[in-house]
Structure formats: C-alpha cells, structure tokens
Design a protein around this motif. Structure first.
Motif, short mmCIF file in Angstrom:
data_model
loop_
_atom_site.label_atom_id
_atom_site.label_comp_id
_atom_site.label_asym_id
_atom_site.label_seq_id
_atom_site.Cartn_x
_atom_site.Cartn_y
_atom_site.Cartn_z
N ASN A 137 -3.70 -13.53 -18.92
CA ASN A 137 -3.18 -14.77 -18.03
C ASN A 137 -4.52 -15.37 -17.29
O ASN A 137 -4.79 -15.22 -16.05
N ASP A 138 -4.05 -16.70 -17.69
CA ASP A 138 -4.68 -17.92 -16.72
C ASP A 138 -5.03 -17.26 -15.21
O ASP A 138 -6.10 -17.48 -14.24
N GLU A 139 -3.17 -17.62 -14.91
CA GLU A 139 -3.41 -17.24 -13.73
C GLU A 139 -3.91 -16.75 -12.42
O GLU A 139 -3.89 -16.47 -10.72
N SER B 7 -5.88 -11.92 -29.12
CA SER B 7 -6.99 -12.32 -27.82
C SER B 7 -8.08 -12.73 -28.55
O SER B 7 -9.32 -12.54 -27.80
N HIS C 142 -11.07 -14.47 -15.37
CA HIS C 142 -11.51 -14.82 -16.72
C HIS C 142 -12.49 -14.15 -17.33
O HIS C 142 -13.49 -13.92 -16.57
N ARG D 144 -15.80 -13.27 -20.00
CA ARG D 144 -17.13 -13.90 -21.31
C ARG D 144 -16.46 -12.85 -22.44
O ARG D 144 -16.31 -11.50 -22.68
N ARG E 114 -10.52 -6.99 -21.24
CA ARG E 114 -9.57 -8.28 -20.54
C ARG E 114 -8.93 -7.94 -19.14
O ARG E 114 -8.34 -8.76 -18.22
N THR F 269 -15.45 -9.23 -11.58
CA THR F 269 -15.18 -10.56 -11.81
C THR F 269 -15.76 -11.59 -12.50
O THR F 269 -15.71 -12.29 -13.10
N ALA G 162 -14.08 -14.92 -25.20
CA ALA G 162 -13.65 -15.63 -23.64
C ALA G 162 -11.81 -16.06 -23.42
O ALA G 162 -11.64 -17.25 -23.09
N VAL G 163 -11.10 -15.15 -24.06
CA VAL G 163 -9.39 -15.81 -23.31
C VAL G 163 -8.98 -14.62 -21.90
O VAL G 163 -8.91 -13.85 -22.77
N ALA G 164 -8.37 -14.77 -21.36
CA ALA G 164 -8.08 -14.73 -20.11
C ALA G 164 -6.16 -13.73 -20.69
O ALA G 164 -5.60 -14.74 -21.35
#
Length: 441
Positions: A194-196, A249, A200, A202, A150, A182, A190-192
């Motif tokens: 850091n979301d921002e 994760s 992201h 799969r 990721r 990407t 499916a956990v980034a």
C-alpha cells in the motif's frame, strides 16, 4: 503380609526433566473396548498419517505471530519463556501438531522488529526447549519458515498508529527507535503493498535471491537440529513467496516473473532445496493463499492471469507435490488492500475442497482447512464431506487452549486428558453404552 502392587508415577522417557507419562497421549481417543461411546469415532479424532509422521487427531495449531521477541542485539528474534508457555499450553492439552509462528530466515524478513527469526544459532537454541516440551506432551513439534517481503518493517498490531491515531494511517516501523529497516525492504518488484501505509520495497537482485536461498537452507538445518519434526514453507498472506506467485505483486521480466512457470520458479526452487535437507523421517508442509480475492478475478477476458487464484493454486500444489510436499494448508488473501473477502463460517474451506478434489489418486496428499472453524461439529462436517483432511485452528486456540478437549466433549468423544487436570474432566470420562445418549457439556 499383604502384597501390594507397586504404584509408580512413571516419567516420560528421555525427557530432560520429570514429566508424568500419559499413555496414550493427551488428545488421543480412548479404546472403544473400555469406552463404548468411542465405537463410532468421528474423523476429527481418528489418527492420520501425513508423510512420515502420524497425527493422533486431526486438529493442529496454526502458526500465530506473537510479536514478542527482542528486536535487536544478540537476542533478536529469540523465542522466550512466553513462547514456551504459549505453545506448550496447546501441546499439553492435546493438539496433534503444534507449530511455531512464522519465523524469518533473514533479519529483514521479519514482519515486525519483534518477530521470530532463525538466522542464528542462538535462535535455534531457544527453539530446542520448546520443541522438546511439545514432544514430551505427545504433540508433533513444527515450525513455519518464511520471509515477509514487502510487508516487513511494520509495527506490532497493538502499536499500529492507524488504530491509535486513524488520521496517520501508518503501519511502518521506521529506522531508529522503532527498530525498522525501511531502507532494506525487498520484494519481487518495487511495488508497495500500500503506497500510503506500508514501506516501499526495492526489487530483489540476483544476489538477494541467492542470499535468500542460502538463508532458507541454513534455517532448515537449524530447525532440524533443534528438533522440529515438520518444517513448513510460508507461501501465503502476501509475504515474499506469495508475492512472487501473484501477478499483482510480481512485475519482473526475468526468469522469476511473467509466466506462471516463472512466477512459481523461486518458491519451487526453495521447496526443492528444503526437501533435500529435511530428513525423510520428517515432514515438509506448505501453506498457501489460494486466492488474492482480487475484485476483477483471476483472469481477464483474454484468459491471461491478472491475480493469484484457485486455478493457479491447483497447478502450484501439483508441482509442489512432485517435489515431496507432504501436506498443503489452504489459507487465502493478504496480497492486496483491494481484496474483497466474503467472510463467514469456514469461508476458506472451499479452497481446500477444490484443491483436494483436483488431485489424482497418485497425487493425493492431506489438505488442511483453516478460517473461522469454531466448533467440533463444524470441523467434523468438513472432514466427513471430504472438503479437507485436517483442521488448522488459530484464534480458537487463543480463546481456548484446551480446544481439542472442548471439541471432544462437543462430539461426545472420550480422549485422554492431562493426568494433572483429569479431575476437571470427570463429566467426559464417564462410561455409557450405545443405548444412552451422549451428553453434551
């Protein structure tokens, strides 16, 4: 007529080009019979057998990403003359083992579009010259294989827009001109990271996992044929193997998620397949992050695992040893932006110490320490107090490619130097007996 002995500038046997022969090789402590100051040799400069290989000293070059490969086309992931000079400098100046940077087994496993890969024969070809040169210098050629999971499709550090334009806070290498993927970033779940600021991912399917296993097998074969004498599995820093291990994760509910046994399953399956392919005359190593440095700790008040930490690492290492791992290098962190790391000199060494002391006599293998180890006396103290068996250095080698020779001088050890550079080390190559103090330079 006077008979003169024949003087020959001997060459390294079997080298593809002329290289002056240095015996013993650079970085090897010279005999105390000729150099009395070497009579009480520091552990740092004593040889060490690690599985089927022998290190001439205990200072190794850690894998360091250079973000300096072509990003696409037939040369994508191919090492260049820059890498030969970069890695060759360490080998020529006495490193016991010189490891090529984290090298991805699949195109979407590169951290950035400009990272090293080993999914093609062209990439393997570029490694041959590098491994060959490292070997001619008396250093062990090695490579670290992995997949970034990721934390892939990101930018080289100097292009990171969060440093250029802090308000953007983006690490992402987008599709198109930036060469990213990407739409094909994969992870256990499916956990980034850091979301921002990170892509992201799969969740990996059964087919993805099968493809990954096959890619590791193919990369190991290529590395072996190219001349690597040690192959290391990257299970650290929040990349794919580490993210399978950590409950932060890995949210899967199948055989690869949930319990510790399940979370360890994929890394151990890959290790097993690697050991079956790595010849018995060559080494299989592993790098781990021994802790996520999660602020809430490794277990909750019910005793359930909530992050990856030292207690699970001890169990994981023992399972890896059963599969034939010859050395474990203990790093830490990299799996969560919420990590709280207490940074200081040797801050990761306690992890190596704890893992080393958790092993029974039957399990014992060398353990390597890394992390802000910046001088010879500090490195020697780590070995003398039984905290680790080997010192792995990265940034110190970037600052000083002759780090092995510098640490030898700090400790008053006479080691062999490159014959071409000997005139620069005349202060070290001075004989004295035990009654005279060792001069520090």
């Amino acid at each position: 007529m006077i008979d003169h002995p024949q003087v020959i500038n001997e060459r390294v046997p079997n080298a593809p080009y002329f290289q002056p022969l240095v015996e013993p090789s650079v970085g090897t402590a010279l005999s105390p019979d000729d150099w009395p100051q070497n009579k009480h040799l520091p552990l740092l400069f004593q040889p060490l057998k690690v599985g089927p290989i022998t290190l001439k000293n205990r200072i190794i070059v850690a894998p360091m990403c250079m973000y300096s490969c072509e990003q696409d086309g037939s040369e994508a992931g191919v090492l260049t003359p820059f890498h030969l000079v970069h890695l060759g400098a360490f080998a020529a100046r006495g490193a016991a083992l010189t490891m090529v940077e984290a090298t991805s087994v699949l195109p979407n496993g590169r951290l950035s579009p400009n990272d090293s890969g080993l999914w093609s024969d062209r990439q393997a070809q570029s490694l041959r010259q590098i491994f060959s040169f490292i070997r001619t210098q008396g250093s062990v050629p090695a490579i670290q294989l992995g997949h970034g999971g990721r934390k892939t499709s990101t930018l080289a550090p100097w292009l990171d827009t969060s440093t250029i334009k802090p308000h953007l806070k983006s690490h992402v290498a987008t599709n198109g001109d930036a060469g990213g993927w990407t739409d094909n970033v994969m992870a256990p779940s499916a956990v980034a990271y850091n979301d921002e600021t990170f892509p992201h991912p799969r969740e990996m399917s059964d087919n993805d996992i099968a493809e990954l296993k096959d890619a590791f097998k193919a990369a190991v074969k290529r590395a072996d044929e190219a001349g690597a004498e040690v192959i290391e599995l990257h299970c650290a820093h929040g990349y794919l193997m580490h993210s399978f291990l950590s409950p932060l994760s890995n949210k899967r509910t199948d055989q690869y998620g949930g319990s510790l046994e399940n979370r360890m399953r994929l890394p151990l399956e890959i290790l097993k397949s690697m050991r079956e392919l790595v010849p018995k005359t060559k080494g299989l190593w592993m790098r781990i992050s021994a802790s996520d440095w999660w602020p809430e700790g490794e277990q909750d008040d019910k005793g359930e695992w909530i992050s990856w930490g030292i207690e699970q690492s001890k169990i994981f290492v023992k399972e890896a040893i059963k599969l034939g791992v010859d050395l474990v290098d203990c790093s830490s962190g990299g799996n969560t932006p919420r990590q709280k790391i207490s940074v200081g000199p040797g801050y990761q060494v306690p992890f190596a110490e704890q893992i080393r002391h958790s092993l029974s006599d039957d399990e014992k293998i060398p353990i390597s320490a890394v992390g802000l180890i910046t001088n010879g006396p500090q490195a020697e103290e780590i070995l003398q107090t039984g905290k680790a068996d080997v010192i792995c250095a990265a940034r110190e080698f970037l600052r000083d490619p002759a780090l092995v020779l510098s640490w030898a001088q700090e400790l008053g050890v006479v080691v062999n130097t490159p014959v071409q550079y000997q005139r620069a080390y005349t202060r070290m190559m001075v004989k004295h007996d035990e009654r005279e103090p060792v001069k520090q330079h």
